[in-house]
Enzyme design. Structure first.
Site, PDB file in Angstrom:
ATOM      1  N   THR A  25       0.826  -1.209   0.000  1.00 37.11           N
ATOM      2  CA  THR A  25       0.000   0.000   0.000  1.00 37.11           C
ATOM      3  C   THR A  25       0.860   1.259   0.000  1.00 37.11           C
ATOM      4  OG1 THR A  25      -1.457   1.293   1.430  1.00 37.11           O
ATOM      5  CG2 THR A  25      -0.142  -0.358   2.531  1.00 37.11           C
ATOM      6  N   ASP A  26       0.297   2.340  -0.504  1.00 40.43           N
ATOM      7  CA  ASP A  26       1.033   3.623  -0.459  1.00 40.43           C
ATOM      8  C   ASP A  26       1.180   4.127   0.978  1.00 40.43           C
ATOM      9  OD1 ASP A  26      -1.608   4.425   0.024  1.00 40.43           O
ATOM     10  OD2 ASP A  26      -1.662   5.924  -1.576  1.00 40.43           O
ATOM     11  N   GLU A  27       0.406   3.551   1.910  1.00 38.91           N
ATOM     12  CA  GLU A  27       0.490   4.021   3.307  1.00 38.91           C
ATOM     13  C   GLU A  27       1.851   3.727   3.926  1.00 38.91           C
ATOM     14  OE1 GLU A  27      -2.738   3.557   5.989  1.00 38.91           O
ATOM     15  OE2 GLU A  27      -4.239   3.761   4.422  1.00 38.91           O
TER      16      GLU A  27
ATOM     17  N   TYR B 108      -1.511  -0.410  11.273  1.00 36.75           N
ATOM     18  CA  TYR B 108      -1.760  -1.071   9.985  1.00 36.75           C
ATOM     19  C   TYR B 108      -0.604  -0.832   9.024  1.00 36.75           C
ATOM     20  CZ  TYR B 108      -3.271  -1.353   5.128  1.00 36.75           C
ATOM     21  OH  TYR B 108      -3.313  -1.610   3.778  1.00 36.75           O
TER      22      TYR B 108
ATOM     23  N   LYS C  58       2.280  -3.401   7.381  1.00 39.28           N
ATOM     24  CA  LYS C  58       2.455  -3.602   5.936  1.00 39.28           C
ATOM     25  C   LYS C  58       3.892  -3.280   5.523  1.00 39.28           C
ATOM     26  CE  LYS C  58      -0.279  -4.456   3.158  1.00 39.28           C
ATOM     27  NZ  LYS C  58      -0.763  -5.772   2.620  1.00 39.28           N
TER      28      LYS C  58
ATOM     29  N   LEU D  34     -14.429   4.489   3.760  1.00 42.59           N
ATOM     30  CA  LEU D  34     -15.132   5.760   3.524  1.00 42.59           C
ATOM     31  C   LEU D  34     -16.226   5.691   2.445  1.00 42.59           C
ATOM     32  CD1 LEU D  34     -15.344   8.842   4.190  1.00 42.59           C
ATOM     33  CD2 LEU D  34     -13.859   9.207   2.215  1.00 42.59           C
TER      34      LEU D  34
ATOM     35  N   GLY E 223      -3.341  10.125  14.577  1.00 37.18           N
ATOM     36  CA  GLY E 223      -2.222   9.981  13.628  1.00 37.18           C
ATOM     37  C   GLY E 223      -2.637  10.087  12.173  1.00 37.18           C
TER      38      GLY E 223
HETATM   39  P1  NAD Z   1     -10.229  -6.601   2.805  1.00 33.30           P
HETATM   40  O1  NAD Z   1     -10.158  -6.313   4.258  1.00 33.30           O
HETATM   41  O2  NAD Z   1     -11.454  -6.230   2.042  1.00 33.30           O
HETATM   42  O3  NAD Z   1      -9.991  -8.153   2.559  1.00 33.30           O
HETATM   43  C1  NAD Z   1      -9.008  -8.888   3.240  1.00 33.30           C
HETATM   44  C2  NAD Z   1      -9.259 -10.368   2.981  1.00 33.30           C
HETATM   45  O4  NAD Z   1      -8.197 -11.093   3.620  1.00 33.30           O
HETATM   46  C3  NAD Z   1     -10.571 -10.882   3.580  1.00 33.30           C
HETATM   47  O5  NAD Z   1     -11.228 -11.719   2.660  1.00 33.30           O
HETATM   48  C4  NAD Z   1     -10.125 -11.673   4.799  1.00 33.30           C
HETATM   49  O6  NAD Z   1     -11.002 -12.738   5.131  1.00 33.30           O
HETATM   50  C5  NAD Z   1      -8.761 -12.175   4.350  1.00 33.30           C
HETATM   51  N1  NAD Z   1      -7.878 -12.477   5.470  1.00 33.30           N
HETATM   52  C6  NAD Z   1      -7.632 -11.716   6.565  1.00 33.30           C
HETATM   53  N2  NAD Z   1      -6.781 -12.333   7.394  1.00 33.30           N
HETATM   54  C7  NAD Z   1      -6.443 -13.506   6.794  1.00 33.30           C
HETATM   55  C8  NAD Z   1      -5.570 -14.580   7.152  1.00 33.30           C
HETATM   56  N3  NAD Z   1      -4.894 -14.569   8.301  1.00 33.30           N
HETATM   57  N4  NAD Z   1      -5.460 -15.624   6.303  1.00 33.30           N
HETATM   58  C9  NAD Z   1      -6.167 -15.631   5.140  1.00 33.30           C
HETATM   59  N5  NAD Z   1      -7.004 -14.669   4.762  1.00 33.30           N
HETATM   60  C10 NAD Z   1      -7.150 -13.606   5.578  1.00 33.30           C
HETATM   61  O7  NAD Z   1      -8.943  -5.915   2.182  1.00 33.30           O
HETATM   62  P2  NAD Z   1      -8.755  -5.136   0.800  1.00 33.30           P
HETATM   63  O8  NAD Z   1      -9.168  -3.733   0.972  1.00 33.30           O
HETATM   64  O9  NAD Z   1      -9.301  -5.962  -0.301  1.00 33.30           O
HETATM   65  O10 NAD Z   1      -7.149  -5.140   0.712  1.00 33.30           O
HETATM   66  C11 NAD Z   1      -6.476  -6.262   0.163  1.00 33.30           C
HETATM   67  C12 NAD Z   1      -4.980  -6.004   0.178  1.00 33.30           C
HETATM   68  O11 NAD Z   1      -4.677  -4.829  -0.559  1.00 33.30           O
HETATM   69  C13 NAD Z   1      -4.421  -5.770   1.587  1.00 33.30           C
HETATM   70  O12 NAD Z   1      -3.167  -6.388   1.669  1.00 33.30           O
HETATM   71  C14 NAD Z   1      -4.271  -4.259   1.678  1.00 33.30           C
HETATM   72  O13 NAD Z   1      -3.217  -3.909   2.542  1.00 33.30           O
HETATM   73  C15 NAD Z   1      -3.944  -3.904   0.236  1.00 33.30           C
HETATM   74  N6  NAD Z   1      -4.359  -2.563  -0.215  1.00 33.30           N
HETATM   75  C16 NAD Z   1      -5.638  -2.135  -0.028  1.00 33.30           C
HETATM   76  C17 NAD Z   1      -6.018  -0.888  -0.535  1.00 33.30           C
HETATM   77  C18 NAD Z   1      -7.439  -0.378  -0.383  1.00 33.30           C
HETATM   78  O14 NAD Z   1      -7.696   0.766  -0.759  1.00 33.30           O
HETATM   79  N7  NAD Z   1      -8.382  -1.166   0.112  1.00 33.30           N
HETATM   80  C19 NAD Z   1      -5.092  -0.112  -1.230  1.00 33.30           C
HETATM   81  C20 NAD Z   1      -3.771  -0.585  -1.375  1.00 33.30           C
HETATM   82  C21 NAD Z   1      -3.433  -1.826  -0.880  1.00 33.30           C
HETATM   83  O1  DAU Z   2      -4.017   4.179   0.655  1.00 38.76           O
HETATM   84  C1  DAU Z   2      -4.302   2.820   0.659  1.00 38.76           C
HETATM   85  C2  DAU Z   2      -5.095   2.453   1.882  1.00 38.76           C
HETATM   86  O2  DAU Z   2      -6.407   2.972   1.695  1.00 38.76           O
HETATM   87  C3  DAU Z   2      -5.141   0.956   2.127  1.00 38.76           C
HETATM   88  O3  DAU Z   2      -3.847   0.504   2.413  1.00 38.76           O
HETATM   89  C4  DAU Z   2      -6.090   0.608   3.275  1.00 38.76           C
HETATM   90  O4  DAU Z   2      -6.209  -0.791   3.407  1.00 38.76           O
HETATM   91  C5  DAU Z   2      -7.449   1.199   2.980  1.00 38.76           C
HETATM   92  O5  DAU Z   2      -8.346   0.949   4.053  1.00 38.76           O
HETATM   93  C6  DAU Z   2      -7.338   2.696   2.719  1.00 38.76           C
HETATM   94  O6  DAU Z   2      -6.953   3.395   3.934  1.00 38.76           O
HETATM   95  P1  DAU Z   2      -7.614   4.801   4.354  1.00 38.76           P
HETATM   96  O7  DAU Z   2      -7.431   4.967   5.796  1.00 38.76           O
HETATM   97  O8  DAU Z   2      -7.147   5.883   3.451  1.00 38.76           O
HETATM   98  O9  DAU Z   2      -9.152   4.486   3.958  1.00 38.76           O
HETATM   99  P2  DAU Z   2     -10.529   4.757   4.713  1.00 38.76           P
HETATM  100  O10 DAU Z   2     -11.623   4.439   3.751  1.00 38.76           O
HETATM  101  O11 DAU Z   2     -10.577   4.143   6.056  1.00 38.76           O
HETATM  102  O12 DAU Z   2     -10.497   6.347   4.918  1.00 38.76           O
HETATM  103  C7  DAU Z   2     -10.358   7.227   3.803  1.00 38.76           C
HETATM  104  C8  DAU Z   2     -10.311   8.649   4.374  1.00 38.76           C
HETATM  105  O13 DAU Z   2     -11.602   8.976   4.872  1.00 38.76           O
HETATM  106  C9  DAU Z   2      -9.354   8.834   5.514  1.00 38.76           C
HETATM  107  O14 DAU Z   2      -8.769  10.102   5.433  1.00 38.76           O
HETATM  108  C10 DAU Z   2     -10.238   8.744   6.762  1.00 38.76           C
HETATM  109  C11 DAU Z   2     -11.555   9.302   6.269  1.00 38.76           C
HETATM  110  N1  DAU Z   2     -12.776   8.745   6.889  1.00 38.76           N
HETATM  111  C12 DAU Z   2     -12.920   7.397   6.926  1.00 38.76           C
HETATM  112  C13 DAU Z   2     -14.049   6.816   7.491  1.00 38.76           C
HETATM  113  C14 DAU Z   2     -14.207   5.322   7.548  1.00 38.76           C
HETATM  114  C15 DAU Z   2     -13.765   9.586   7.364  1.00 38.76           C
HETATM  115  O15 DAU Z   2     -13.635  10.827   7.301  1.00 38.76           O
HETATM  116  N2  DAU Z   2     -14.895   9.028   7.913  1.00 38.76           N
HETATM  117  C16 DAU Z   2     -15.057   7.682   8.006  1.00 38.76           C
HETATM  118  O16 DAU Z   2     -16.114   7.236   8.566  1.00 38.76           O
END
Ligand code: NAD
Ligand code: DAU
Length: 339
Positions: free
Chosen positions: A125-127, A153, A157, A193, A278
């Site tokens: 992730t970019d985080e 988190y 990562k 979000l 944070g």
């Molecule tokens: P998600 O939370 O929707 O899905 C995670 C999946 O992993 C679920 O199906 C869960 O059951 C499974 N899982 C969790 N723990 C496990 C374990 N111990 N063994 C096997 N399976 C397990 O996540 P997502 O948003 O689809 O993100 C997927 C990947 O992409 C993550 O690695 C996340 O860090 C990365 N990522 C997410 C975003 C985003 O915007 N959502 C952006 C960049 C990178």
């Molecule tokens: O950048 C990649 C990441 O993006 C991934 O690595 C993470 O898995 C994914 O969850 C996401 O992280 P963020 O923290 O950016 O996503 P989230 O949807 O939780 O929040 C997006 C923004 O919105 C963040 O600045 C927090 C804000 N937010 C979020 C929620 C859930 C709100 O203002 N209100 C909310 O209720």
């Protein structure tokens, strides 16, 4: 070609499985998922009967199980999506993030070492780069940006990324890593979000915006992320990191207002709540490397992607209504009531 996709019952892994199963009927695609609160078999419903797909329930941090799976299946490629993915949950209770995101990655790498693998791909992730200031719109994350994390988190990562690189250098495991910006699209769990705001809007519930809503995220339509990973596992250079993002930066408030207007609701639903601890200010990816090396570019801009996403949530109410009617309600109350 046999590919194990971990975390495939989640948001991005699920979209990736749809992409791969349909695009490569000659490949065997296996989904390994522990089905945590974020995993959902409904997401995989349309591929369950496909001859080139198989689902296996299991935990990536369970060494005995993972070794058994490698012995039985002898995969060519691992694409590791499995993770605890929600920043707010990591602030509430970090431990499982260390177990799945770090230890789990280590177990998968050990299995690759023991049984051999053609490619191990880590979905990062970019985080891991931390954040950028709001007043420096000239700055972007490149693959050379130092790791500098903010939440349990992102720290878990980043630790996993370092382990992947160490296994490449020390043991010669053929790895690649991708670091993507915020995804959105179908099957996105409603704790995040965009789906949270869509669901609350449709239910005329308050729309919780952290702090002043000024934080910026670089939104990428999930199919564009899936295409990028497909390219990297086939043509990416071993040992390399690729940033994935599409210059679609929006403040949280802009995102929330876009959804409100698209659904014809009132901005009065916006409720400013206590900020995330944070809280990263701005994420912004420089995707030059993946564009130059692999010819990848995003095809869906935010204004189009958000419309498609809202339409998907309107057309698939049962998918998310099932989620928010269960355990999720307890989580929601804990995180938002009285905030
Ligand atoms: P998600 O939370 O929707 O899905 C995670 C999946 O992993 C679920 O199906 C869960 O059951 C499974 N899982 C969790 N723990 C496990 C374990 N111990 N063994 C096997 N399976 C397990 O996540 P997502 O948003 O689809 O993100 C997927 C990947 O992409 C993550 O690695 C996340 O860090 C990365 N990522 C997410 C975003 C985003 O915007 N959502 C952006 C960049 C990178
Ligand atoms: O950048 C990649 C990441 O993006 C991934 O690595 C993470 O898995 C994914 O969850 C996401 O992280 P963020 O923290 O950016 O996503 P989230 O949807 O939780 O929040 C997006 C923004 O919105 C963040 O600045 C927090 C804000 N937010 C979020 C929620 C859930 C709100 O203002 N209100 C909310 O209720």
């Amino acid at each position: 070609m046999k590919i194990i996709v971990t975390g495939g019952a989640g948001f991005i892994g699920g979209n990736f499985i749809h992409h791969m199963v349909n695009k490569y009927p000659q490949y065997q695609i296996i989904c390994l998922d522990a089905l945590t609160y974020a995993g959902n078999m409904e997401t995989l419903k349309s591929v369950m009967e496909k001859p080139n797909f198989k689902f296996i329930k299991g935990d990536i941090a369970d060494r005995e199980f993972v070794y058994g799976l490698f012995e039985d299946e002898k995969p060519d490629i691992i694409v590791n999506f499995a993770a605890e993915s929600h920043v707010d949950r990591s602030i509430d209770d970090p431990e499982v993030f260390l177990k799945t995101n770090y230890i789990g990655t280590g177990v998968l790498l050990d299995a690759c070492r023991k049984y051999g693998i053609k490619r191990y791909h880590q979905v990062s992730t970019d985080e891991v780069y931390g954040d950028l200031p709001l007043d420096r719109t000239d700055l972007f994350f490149t693959e050379e940006t130092p790791l500098h994390t903010s939440s349990p988190y992102s720290a878990s990562k980043a630790a996993a990324d370092l382990l992947v690189q160490a296994y490449h250098r020390t043991f010669g495991i053929p790895v690649t890593i991708s670091r993507c910006s915020n995804n959105y699209g179908p099957y996105h769990f409603p704790e995040k979000l965009i789906p949270l705001i869509i669901a609350n809007c449709l239910n005329e519930k308050p729309l919780p915006v952290y702090g002043k809503g000024e934080n910026v995220r670089d939104w990428l339509y999930v199919e564009d992320h899936c295409r990028a990973i497909d390219l990297i596992i086939h043509d990416g250079r071993v040992g390399e990191v690729y940033n994935i993002g599409g210059h679609n930066e929006r403040t949280n408030l802009q995102v929330v207002k876009t959804i409100i207007h698209a659904l014809g609701k009132s901005e009065d639903l916006i409720t400013y709540v206590t900020d995330r601890l944070g809280h990263d200010m701005r994420y912004a990816i420089d995707p030059t490397k993946i564009k130059n090396e692999l010819g990848w570019e995003p095809t869906t801009l935010f204004d189009e992607g958000i419309k498609k996403t809202i339409q998907w949530y309107l057309d698939n109410k049962s998918w998310w209504e099932n989620i928010i009617s269960g355990e999720y309600q307890k989580y929601y109350d804990k995180m938002y009531v009285g905030r």
